[in-house]
Structure formats: C-alpha cells, structure tokens
Scaffold this active site. Structure first.
Site, PDB file in Angstrom:
ATOM      1  N   GLY A   1       0.881  -1.186   0.000  1.00  0.00           N
ATOM      2  CA  GLY A   1       0.000   0.000   0.000  1.00  0.00           C
ATOM      3  C   GLY A   1       0.902   1.216   0.000  1.00  0.00           C
ATOM      4  O   GLY A   1       2.112   1.101  -0.124  1.00  0.00           O
ATOM      5  N   CYS A   2       0.328   2.373   0.113  1.00  0.00           N
ATOM      6  CA  CYS A   2       1.184   3.544   0.136  1.00  0.00           C
ATOM      7  C   CYS A   2       1.422   3.940   1.571  1.00  0.00           C
ATOM      8  O   CYS A   2       1.041   3.260   2.486  1.00  0.00           O
ATOM      9  CB  CYS A   2       0.547   4.666  -0.597  1.00  0.00           C
ATOM     10  SG  CYS A   2      -0.757   5.270   0.390  1.00  0.00           S
TER      11      CYS A   2
END
Lengths: 408, 101
Positions: free
Chosen positions: B99-100
């Site tokens: 994910g970021c």
C-alpha cells in the site's frame, strides 16, 4: 560563477534555498529559486477552510517574504529540464545552466484523470480541499448543506498527507453535530486501501474512531468513473456509491516536465535514493519533499526532518566527500479528530506508528494514538511553527525517529 | 501430490519464495483465484509483473501495470476481476503489493 538551482518555492524549496544561500560563498555561487506562483500556501491549513475555521489570511502569504537574502527568485513555469545538459528552460524563455539542481515542485491533483470527475459536477456538488480554491468553494457548499449523502473518495495512492481525508471526515462529523443535523448526514469513505490507514496498528485505532463517529468505510475501492447524471461514483468492480456532496481526493502526480526529463517514475515523482535523497539517474540532482518518490508520507513535517540530511549530503557531494547522513523516513502527524481533540502518529521507514507518548520539552508529552485536547493545541501550534520554519527559525523537533515513550 | 505441495505460502496466500514459481504453478494459483484458463492477455500481464517484480523486489502497483503494459485499468479489471494488482501478484508468485504511506 556556479549555479545552484531550485525548482519550486514551497516548503522544501524555500528551506533548502536559505540553507544554501547561508552555506555557499555567494561570490562564487548563484542560488536561484523558480516557482510558478507568487503565493505561498500553508497547505495543512486547507483542512480547516471548508468549516470556516481558517480564512484566506491564515493560509496564503506572499512567497517573496520567505525568500532568504542572496537568493534570486524567478516567477515562471518550467518548460523543460534536460538533465544530461544540466539545463532548465523556463516558460518565460529564460535558459538556466545549473551545476546543482534541487527539484521541489511538489505534487498536484489531477481530477481530469478520472472519467466524469472534472466534466460533471466539479465545483457544483463535487469539490476538493487540496487547493485553496477548492477548499474555499467547498466551504460555501458545506455551509449550505442541509443533509444527505457526503461521500469522501481517495482515487489512488499515494496522496499528499494520507490522513487528511480522515481528518476531513472527523471535522465534518463534529461540524454537522454542532449544527444539529448530524442525523441527516450519511458519511462514507471510499478508499483503495484495505482499511483506514496504511499501517496496521494506526489503521485499527483510526478505524475505531471512524466507527464511533458512524462513518462508513468502503475499503479496497478502486475508483472507476463518476456518473454525474445520477450523482453516482462507480468502482472498476462496479460498486456504486451515491452522493449528494462528494469530496474528492483526485489522483496526485508530480510535475509533468519531470516525467518528460526521464528522471521520474510513472507518477512523475523523481526517482531518488530514499536515504540520501539524491537522484538515482544524475548525481547533481536532488529531490525533496512531495516531489521525491520515497516511500514516506508527503507532508510538511517530513520535509523538516529530511532537510538536514539532504543539506549535509549535498555539501559533502560538492566537496567530493562521502555522503554522511541518511534520512530515516521520519513522519510526525497530528490528526484532528473533531470536538477540539486530536491524535498523533510518529513513524519512519521501518517503524509503524505505535501508541504511547511523544516527549517534547516544556509543551509535551503528547499522546500517541490517543485523542486529547493538548494534541489539538499541538495541531494549531503547528501553523506558528511552520511560519517560523519558513523564516529560517529552528524549531525544536528532533529530526531522527526515536522509540522513546512508545509502547509496542 | 499437486504442483503446489512443496511450495511455501504466507498467511495471506502469497508465495514466500518467487524462485519456486513456474507456469504450471501459476495456472494452479489462477484456478484458486477463480480463473479457469489463462489467455495470452493474462500472460502478458503476468510476465510483465514477474519481470518488474524480480527486478525491483516489489510487486508492481496497478498504475505500474497499466503504464507498463499499455492495458487500460478497465480491461485489467475484466481480466483479473476485483483486485487485479493483488491477484496478479499472487498468481505471479510475488509478494503482496505494498500500500502507500
């Protein structure tokens, strides 16, 4: 005469320009900073605009007031960067040959990249709060809102300040509660992430707050398109979410000229070593702040923490010495949770946010992942600290991440 | 004995050692993901993800896949319904896409 060129006079560009102007012999070096704008924005303050807590004068100041003595400030867009030639061409026609280049052009929203987002209800019942203009337009829409479906959507990650959409919803919950219409407002958060946040412990804590505030999370939501004739957001797996008012966090991208120059990734963020912040393609190019593709939050505090490492490394590189400092990915974010409370997260490349306390002399400690009034003051005090920082006054926040006070 | 018996997976069902991967395993993993047959279009994406995943040590994101292969997000979702990035990573024997931050 040598040239130290900085593209972007936001948080990172302003800070590095001052440091360089102080450190370099200005009889031998020209320090030039280029920005497309004449206004500097205190971007963390955009969050408070839609609810009328901040006005224009809290968040907009002339750039010129922050530019250090000895620095030449040029107002222009960048036309092209030719890194192999050490050359930048500005939209105003000026060509600048540089010896060192710092890219600090940040990130921008791109609503036009999502089908139906820009050409539908944009500015009518769809707004952003990542620009001053968007946040101000949203303020009047929110003051008129009498109830219905409020949909907050993150199109794609990474985005600037990943907690801002959560803060927006917490503040909206408090705002509509005070207005006495909270029971008429349905708040939904559509995010591509599997949960509220990227890191597990903080995500669980923030999910709990969302739950308590009756905010519905639509997770792993990959935004496909907007059908504004039906006021409907549709995902690629065809989940339809209706809205009366949509607050969109559109796709974020770096400046297009960086992609064209071949030094950036698919979102136009400059490819750098995440510890030294030096370009992986050209040794005389650095990227700071949101413009770099490092796996750290795109946030002002991160810029403060990375500045010392970047400065020392650039100086060492100029002197032909090994680069002495490594940025650790440190981020520190106050998260406004509404009703004059806030929570706090502190993390880096390798440590996720943990609960506990964040020690600060005199004013601290602050509660990590707990909702308190002092954290809210901390959030508001940030604006004063920010402008001190922009004027080159050191603020007492240690750069490196520390485990002191944290419970694992 | 199936082709998957000597392969190690993590709790979320991603292979832990990308070197153990081969096309037979991919076909088997695809079936578990609800894809009975893998077409050339599927393979184009799987091959791209294998190549970038092994080169960078990370599974490509949705955007890296669309930019890298020229296939639109819509088509990608048609080929690998629900979460294409995660699904392809699994079939290609790579880790879960990050994910970021």
């Amino acid at each position: 005469m040598k040239t130290f060129l900085i593209l972007g006079a936001g948080t990172a560009g302003t800070m590095i320009a001052r440091k360089m102007a102080h450190a370099l012999d200005l009889n031998q070096w020209k320090v030039i900073v280029v920005d497309k704008d004449e206004e500097h924005y205190y971007q963390p303050g955009f969050l408070f605009i839609p609810f009328g807590y901040y006005k224009r004068e809290h968040v907009v100041k002339p750039i010129r007031g922050f530019i250090a003595r000895g620095v030449e400030y040029v107002v222009s867009n960048v036309e092209a960067l030719e890194p192999a030639e050490n050359r930048v061409t500005l939209a105003n026609g000026r060509v600048i040959q540089y010896d060192y280049l710092v890219v600090a052009t940040g990130t921008d929203i791109h609503p036009e990249e999502t089908e139906g987002l820009k050409d539908g209800g944009w500015g009518e019942n769809i707004f952003d709060f990542y620009t001053y203009k968007g946040a101000a337009a949203l303020a009047s829409a929110i003051s008129r809102f009498q109830g219905g479906r409020l949909l907050v959507n993150v199109v794609e990650n990474p985005i600037k300040c990943p907690v801002a959409p959560l803060e927006f919803m917490f503040l909206a919950d408090a705002y509509f509660t005070r207005k006495g219409i909270r029971d008429k407002v349905e708040i939904t958060y559509a995010t591509p992430l599997p949960g509220a946040f990227t890191k597990p412990v903080a995500s669980a804590a923030l999910s709990k707050i969302l739950d308590e505030k009756h905010i519905h999370v639509e997770a792993e939501y990959n935004t496909g398109w907007v059908d504004s004739s039906r006021n409907m957001l549709v995902s690629y797996d065809e989940r339809e979410l209706p809205y009366d008012l949509m607050v969109s966090v559109p796709l974020n991208k770096g400046a297009a000229f960086l992609g064209a120059a071949g030094i950036a990734d698919e979102l136009n963020y400059v490819k750098v070593d995440k510890y030294t912040l030096q370009s992986t393609e050209y040794p005389n190019i650095w990227a700071l702040g949101d413009a770099a593709n490092i796996p750290a939050s795109k946030a002002g505090a991160v810029i403060h923490f990375q500045m010392e490492a970047a400065f020392k490394n650039i100086r060492a590189h100029m002197q032909g010495k090994p680069m002495p400092d490594a940025f650790d990915g440190h981020a520190l974010c106050y998260i406004e949770t509404g009703f004059n409370k806030a929570t706090l997260i502190d993390f880096d490349y390798t440590h996720e946010p943990y609960p506990g306390t964040y020690p600060l002399p005199v004013v601290g400690p602050f509660a990590l992942l707990g909702q308190t009034l002092p954290n809210h003051w901390g959030k508001l005090a940030f604006r004063y600290m920010y402008f001190m920082m922009m004027h080159g006054i050191e603020i007492p926040l240690p750069n490196k991440f520390s485990m002191v006070g944290k419970r694992v | 004995m199936t082709v998957l018996s000597n392969i190690s997976f993590n709790a979320e069902g991603f292979m832990t050692d990308p070197k153990q991967w081969n096309k037979e395993i991919a076909a088997e993993l695809a079936k578990q993901e609800g894809l009975e047959t893998l077409t050339d279009a599927h393979w184009k994406i799987i091959d791209f993800c294998r190549a970038t995943g092994l080169a960078t040590g990370k599974s490509p994101t949705l955007r890296q896949i669309t930019v890298g292969t020229g296939i639109s997000t819509k088509d990608l979702f048609a080929l690998f319904p629900k979460g294409p990035a995660k699904k392809v990573a699994k079939i290609a024997g790579l880790g879960k896409p990050e994910g970021c931050v």
